[in-house]
Design a protein around this motif. Structure first.
Motif, PDB file in Angstrom:
ATOM      1  N   ARG A   1       1.056  -1.232   0.057  1.00 29.13           N
ATOM      2  CA  ARG A   1      -0.236   0.495  -0.217  1.00 29.13           C
ATOM      3  C   ARG A   1       0.890   1.118   0.002  1.00 29.13           C
ATOM      4  NH1 ARG A   1      -3.451  -2.331   4.145  1.00 29.13           N
ATOM      5  NH2 ARG A   1      -1.547  -2.326   5.481  1.00 29.13           N
ATOM      6  N   LEU A   5      -0.182   0.488  -7.029  1.00 27.81           N
ATOM      7  CA  LEU A   5      -1.058  -0.688  -7.207  1.00 27.81           C
ATOM      8  C   LEU A   5      -0.894  -0.894  -8.564  1.00 27.81           C
ATOM      9  CD1 LEU A   5      -1.479  -3.010  -4.647  1.00 27.81           C
ATOM     10  CD2 LEU A   5      -3.057  -3.223  -6.364  1.00 27.81           C
ATOM     11  N   ASP A  11      -1.778  -3.695 -10.352  1.00 30.64           N
ATOM     12  CA  ASP A  11      -2.181  -5.183 -10.528  1.00 30.64           C
ATOM     13  C   ASP A  11      -1.868  -5.716 -11.678  1.00 30.64           C
ATOM     14  OD1 ASP A  11      -4.041  -4.901 -12.588  1.00 30.64           O
ATOM     15  OD2 ASP A  11      -5.877  -5.550 -11.449  1.00 30.64           O
ATOM     16  N   ASP A  66      -3.744   6.299  -6.580  1.00 31.44           N
ATOM     17  CA  ASP A  66      -3.094   5.036  -5.718  1.00 31.44           C
ATOM     18  C   ASP A  66      -2.590   3.232  -6.371  1.00 31.44           C
ATOM     19  OD1 ASP A  66      -5.660   4.380  -5.179  1.00 31.44           O
ATOM     20  OD2 ASP A  66      -5.645   4.735  -4.131  1.00 31.44           O
ATOM     21  N   ARG A  67      -4.442   3.743  -6.929  1.00 26.61           N
ATOM     22  CA  ARG A  67      -3.715   2.418  -8.148  1.00 26.61           C
ATOM     23  C   ARG A  67      -4.596   2.524  -9.609  1.00 26.61           C
ATOM     24  NH1 ARG A  67      -7.229  -2.052  -4.514  1.00 26.61           N
ATOM     25  NH2 ARG A  67      -5.649  -1.773  -2.700  1.00 26.61           N
ATOM     26  N   ASN A 106     -12.451  -2.830  -6.099  1.00 22.69           N
ATOM     27  CA  ASN A 106     -11.262  -2.608  -5.037  1.00 22.69           C
ATOM     28  C   ASN A 106     -10.521  -0.992  -5.707  1.00 22.69           C
ATOM     29  OD1 ASN A 106     -10.064  -4.976  -3.840  1.00 22.69           O
ATOM     30  ND2 ASN A 106      -9.968  -5.579  -6.105  1.00 22.69           N
ATOM     31  N   SER A 157      -8.199   6.377  -7.214  1.00 24.81           N
ATOM     32  CA  SER A 157      -7.505   5.274  -8.158  1.00 24.81           C
ATOM     33  C   SER A 157      -7.339   5.244  -9.601  1.00 24.81           C
ATOM     34  CB  SER A 157      -8.447   4.186  -7.833  1.00 24.81           C
ATOM     35  OG  SER A 157      -8.241   3.679  -7.037  1.00 24.81           O
TER      36      SER A 157
END
Ligand code: ADP
Length: 880
Positions: free
Chosen positions: A268, A272, A274, A677-678, A709, A714
């Motif tokens: 975290r 991120l 994926d 963040d992602r 998520n 994001s």
């Protein structure tokens, strides 16, 4: 992957009667039962029984027989000199290889020589340069139940640990680190590992919490690891690395002293990305689209000059930062280097002469470095002072460069020691002398002097003996069997003095020696042998002394690595005209282009003239496009015909965020970016056809993960969601997902769709907007300008694209006509009205019946673009 071999069964059955050597072999096979044991016998590594059969087959070498009092066994052997390439083949075939060396000189014993496994070679624990494919990290992972994950590069000593919360997170970490091997504990899942990764179940005991904690503490003192799962992963992995190291012949401890740091991280703390996003954004690996291979992001950013920098850049890319301060620190450094062209170029020249310090130092610490390694270490350290000079000025403008400047330590004592001790270009072998400089050790100098004097005496012998005997053709020579001799041809044998002893008779001559020659010869041999031994001893001492500086050298290596990575980013920024992004700053949202933003709204994505870093390198005239996704209007639906640039654009936005957060400048005129963040991506089913899984199922699984998520910080990139099912279903899902992302998630979202109706949905949502790419209809089809505009697209131009692709005119014409009928009947899809030359003559009735039947059989809703193209290709072939 091959099955584990285990100990040979024939031998196991008659273990009692085996010769001592074979029982030693059997014992080692039992101890290393998941590996293939290569058993040193003189100059060869031998394998026996089943192992011999397998070895012979895989290495394509001859299978022979070994016969002794207890029976006859199949045997296959490889010469030690070329062992590494054979080991590589065995690894490729899926084996672990345990190398059992003779660890005692045969002369030292009357019986069986001692043998020990000096290393176990596995894909994840490689350290030999010959076996490591390139300079990239080669990780071995260790996973426990409860998702404790540890990652170690045995060749460099880099060591990471983390604790994850779900299998998907494990998968994402594995995608980033791409381990060559995974050690798994009891009950740990094995399915997250891909085919390229060897899965190694390891001793249960190493995973016991207490044992593992002790192992970790032995390396790092008390552990700061947060969870037991991490401790177990780290402890077991260290144990495995020690196991793979084998027994040392140097008598050092079993510890791997160069593993000095454990980097504990929380995923975290980093952006991120994926596994799906990493793949679809082509961060590390380019995808193979229609057989063509593009470039990955990592390659476009990599202008590093040395292996250390290349690995560091990859490691930054694996984990883009979330801390705006740290991001800015890297950007400061890049900017400082960017501005100082001269310093930067000089630094890069120096960096090109830098050897892989991390791997060198780990070889030194493991007692595997040879004399050339030490020289390489010295020559690399000798570059460091100049390198410091190159950053001295830039350090004033960047804290990070100031740290690097400070950390660049050329370890003068180490340099001085190596330089004083080791000759400039030493041989590969460290046991045959020629390694240590004169003047380093008195005893050695004495031995070498004796050797030299003896040789000089022999050199003069010929002249002396000629004079003494009066035989002008007398010769002094040397051969490896008989040593030194004096040769006299047959006609002159009368002149041979009494003290000559016959050594060898040739056809036309006799060879002799004198007692004095013999004495001198023995003296030389003795001195040489003792000198060689002494050199080896001195070298090992030197290596141990150098190893004491491991941590200091590692600190320098880390500074060199960061400097090279930063220089690379500065070089790319300069060469491709990137700009420095503002990341995570509160936006000065007062400018006129965003009247709707309240003055205190935080940034959002605000990019002018953005470019796709990879595509712009291959596209002759890349068209820059802006991006404006503010925090209060973070969503855009992107429409436009196929090939107009939608997916390139969306990936571009994601890549800009990734680049900025790793500390890179970005391809744009101006970029203000939030800390994302992602990044999630879901790209069209058509792009993923190769997988062979049910594309719709895959698509929905990925969509579910995103919806679950993603958060307000994001970035979500959705390309053609809902394509894998019928139009109605697909549209319903796309709309529902859009609404959910808009109402519940609030993430920065770019949604490309072929469901034109979605533009109406976007128009109604307050925090969404429509954007589109358009196309111009031209006499020979369509032309794309790749220019992003406000509002929804008005036409899809699919038929024109089909036309351009070479679809037979009749089919195109018929499709056009059908569309016109459809447009009359309903729908929001306005057709461009410019008539083309061909539409006038359209008559569907003229299509041959067979073709019509075939076209009717096609369910468009269930046809991917690739399938459609294949169909068209078949039709076209028939038409020709
Ligand atoms: P879509 O997703 O709309 O089908 P793509 O993004 O795949 O379209 O782009 C189609 C082609 O156009 C690609 O070959 C790409 O290289 C090119 N392209 C995309 N965007 C641009 C741009 N901004 N400038 C120039 N060429 C572009």
């Amino acid at each position: 992957m091959e099955e584990a071999l285990g100990p040979p069964s024939v031998m196991a059955e008659k273990a009692e009667e085996l010769t001592p050597m074979l029982s030693q072999y059997l014992e080692l096979c039992e101890r290393y039962d998941d590996a293939l044991v290569l058993f040193q016998v003189g100059d060869f590594y031998e394998t026996f029984c089943e192992a011999a059969e397998v070895t012979a087959r895989i290495l394509e070498i001859t299978l022979t027989q070994r016969e002794d009092s207890t029976g006859t066994y199949p045997m296959a052997g490889i010469p030690i000199d070329s062992a590494e390439s054979y080991i590589e083949t065995l690894l490729d075939a899926g084996f672990r290889v345990a190398v059992a060396d003779q660890v005692q000189e045969p002369e030292e014993t009357t019986g069986l020589v001692d043998r020990a496994v000096t290393r176990v070679v596995t894909p994840g624990t490689l350290t030999e340069t010959e076996l490591l494919a390139d300079a990239d990290n080669n990780f071995v992972a260790c996973l426990t139940d409860g998702y404790g994950l540890a990652l170690l590069d045995v060749s460099t000593g880099e060591f990471y640990a983390t604790r994850l919360d779900r299998p998907e997170a494990v998968e994402a970490e594995l995608e980033r680190f791409d381990p060559a091997e995974a050690v798994v504990g009891p009950e740990a899942p094995t399915d997250p590992f891909d085919d390229g990764c060897m899965v190694t179940p390891y001793e249960r005991s190493a995973f016991e919490p207490e044992t593992a904690r002790e192992t970790v503490e032995a390396y790092f003192g008390s552990t700061s690891l947060a969870s037991e799962a991490e401790v177990r992963a780290c402890g077991a992995l260290l144990a495995y690395a020690e196991y793979a190291r084998g027994t040392t012949t140097d008598g050092d401890g079993e510890r791997l002293d160069y593993i000095t740091h454990l980097t504990r991280y929380d995923p975290r703390e980093y952006m991120l990305l994926d596994a799906v996003a990493l793949r679809s954004l082509e961060v590390f690996e380019p995808r193979h689209v229609h057989g063509l291979e593009g470039a990955a992001l990592v390659e476009t950013l990599d202008e590093t000059a040395c292996a250390l920098g290349g690995r560091r850049l990859r490691s930054w890319l694996r984990r883009p930062l979330l801390d705006a301060g740290r991001i800015d620190a890297r950007l400061d450094a890049v900017e400082a280097l960017l501005e100082r062209v001269g310093d930067r170029e000089r630094a890069r020249k120096l960096l090109a002469d830098v050897y892989d310090l991390e791997r060198l130092v780990s070889r030194v610490s493991r007692g595997r470095a040879d004399a050339r390694d030490l020289r390489a270490l010295e020559s690399t350290l000798s570059v460091v002072p100049d390198l410091r000079g190159c950053v001295a000025d830039a350090a004033a403008d960047s804290d990070l460069l100031a740290d690097i400047h400070e950390a660049l330590d050329d370890c003068p004592e180490v340099r001085e020691l190596i330089d004083r001790a080791v000759v400039e270009s030493p041989p590969i072998e460290i046991t045959d002398g020629g390694v240590i400089r004169e003047g380093y050790d008195d005893r050695l100098d004495e031995l070498r002097a004796t050797e030299r004097e003896g040789k000089a005496w022999i050199d003069d012998l010929e002249a002396r003996e000629r004079e003494r005997t009066g035989v002008d053709s007398l010769k002094v020579g040397h051969n490896s069997v008989h040593g030194y001799y004096i040769e006299v041809t047959n006609p002159n044998l009368d002149a041979v003095p009494d003290d000559y002893e016959r050594r060898q008779t040739l056809k036309n001559a006799e060879r002799f020696y004198t007692p004095e020659l013999k004495e001198r010869e023995d003296e030389i041999l003795g001195a040489t042998e003792r000198a060689d031994e002494l050199e080896y001893e001195l070298f090992r001492g030197l290596r141990t002394e150098t190893a004491a500086a491991t941590e200091r050298i590692q600190a320098t290596a880390a500074a060199v690595a960061r400097l090279d990575a930063l220089c690379s980013l500065a070089t790319v920024a300069a060469r491709y005209d990137y700009c420095r992004p503002t990341v995570g700053a509160v936006g000065e949202a007062s400018d006129a282009s965003r009247p709707s933003s309240p003055p205190d709204a935080s940034g959002g994505i605000d990019v002018e003239g953005g470019r796709h870093p990879v595509v712009e390198r291959t596209e002759e005239a890349f068209v820059p496009n802006p991006t404006e996704l503010s925090a209060d209007r973070p969503m855009a639906v992107v429409t436009g015909p196929n090939m107009s640039g939608k997916s390139t654009y969306m990936r571009q936005v994601a890549l800009l965020c990734v680049m900025a957060q790793l500390g890179s400048f970005v391809p744009a005129e101006r970029a203000e970016l939030p800390v994302v963040d992602r990044v999630f991506t879901r790209v069209g089913a058509s792009d993923d056809i190769a997988g062979g899984r049910s594309t719709f199922m895959v698509e929905m699984t990925e969509l579910a993960a995103i919806l679950e998520n993603a958060g307000p910080d994001s970035l979500v990139v959705l390309d053609e969601v809902g394509r894998g099912t019928s139009t109605t279903d697909g549209y319903a899902i796309a709309q529902a997902a859009t609404e959910y992302l808009h109402d519940e998630v609030g993430a920065y979202t770019l949604f490309a769709t072929h469901h034109h109706e979605l533009t109406d949905v976007a128009a109604d949502l307050p925090r969404a907007r429509n954007l589109h790419f358009s196309a111009d209809r031209t006499a020979d089809g369509v032309a794309f300008d790749h220019d992003l505009r406000e509002g929804p697209a008005t036409a899809s131009y699919g038929v024109e694209v089909a036309d351009m692709a070479g679809v037979p005119p009749r089919v195109v014409e018929r499709a056009d006509a059908l569309l016109d009928e459809g447009a009359d009947a309903d729908d929001g899809l306005a057709r461009p009205t410019t008539p083309t030359a061909s539409t006038a003559s359209t008559d569907g009735g003229e299509l041959p019946e067979k073709l019509r039947a075939e076209l009717r059989a096609v369910d468009l809703a269930d046809t991917t673009p690739l399938e459609a193209l294949n169909l068209l290709a078949r039709l076209k072939e028939r038409a020709e």
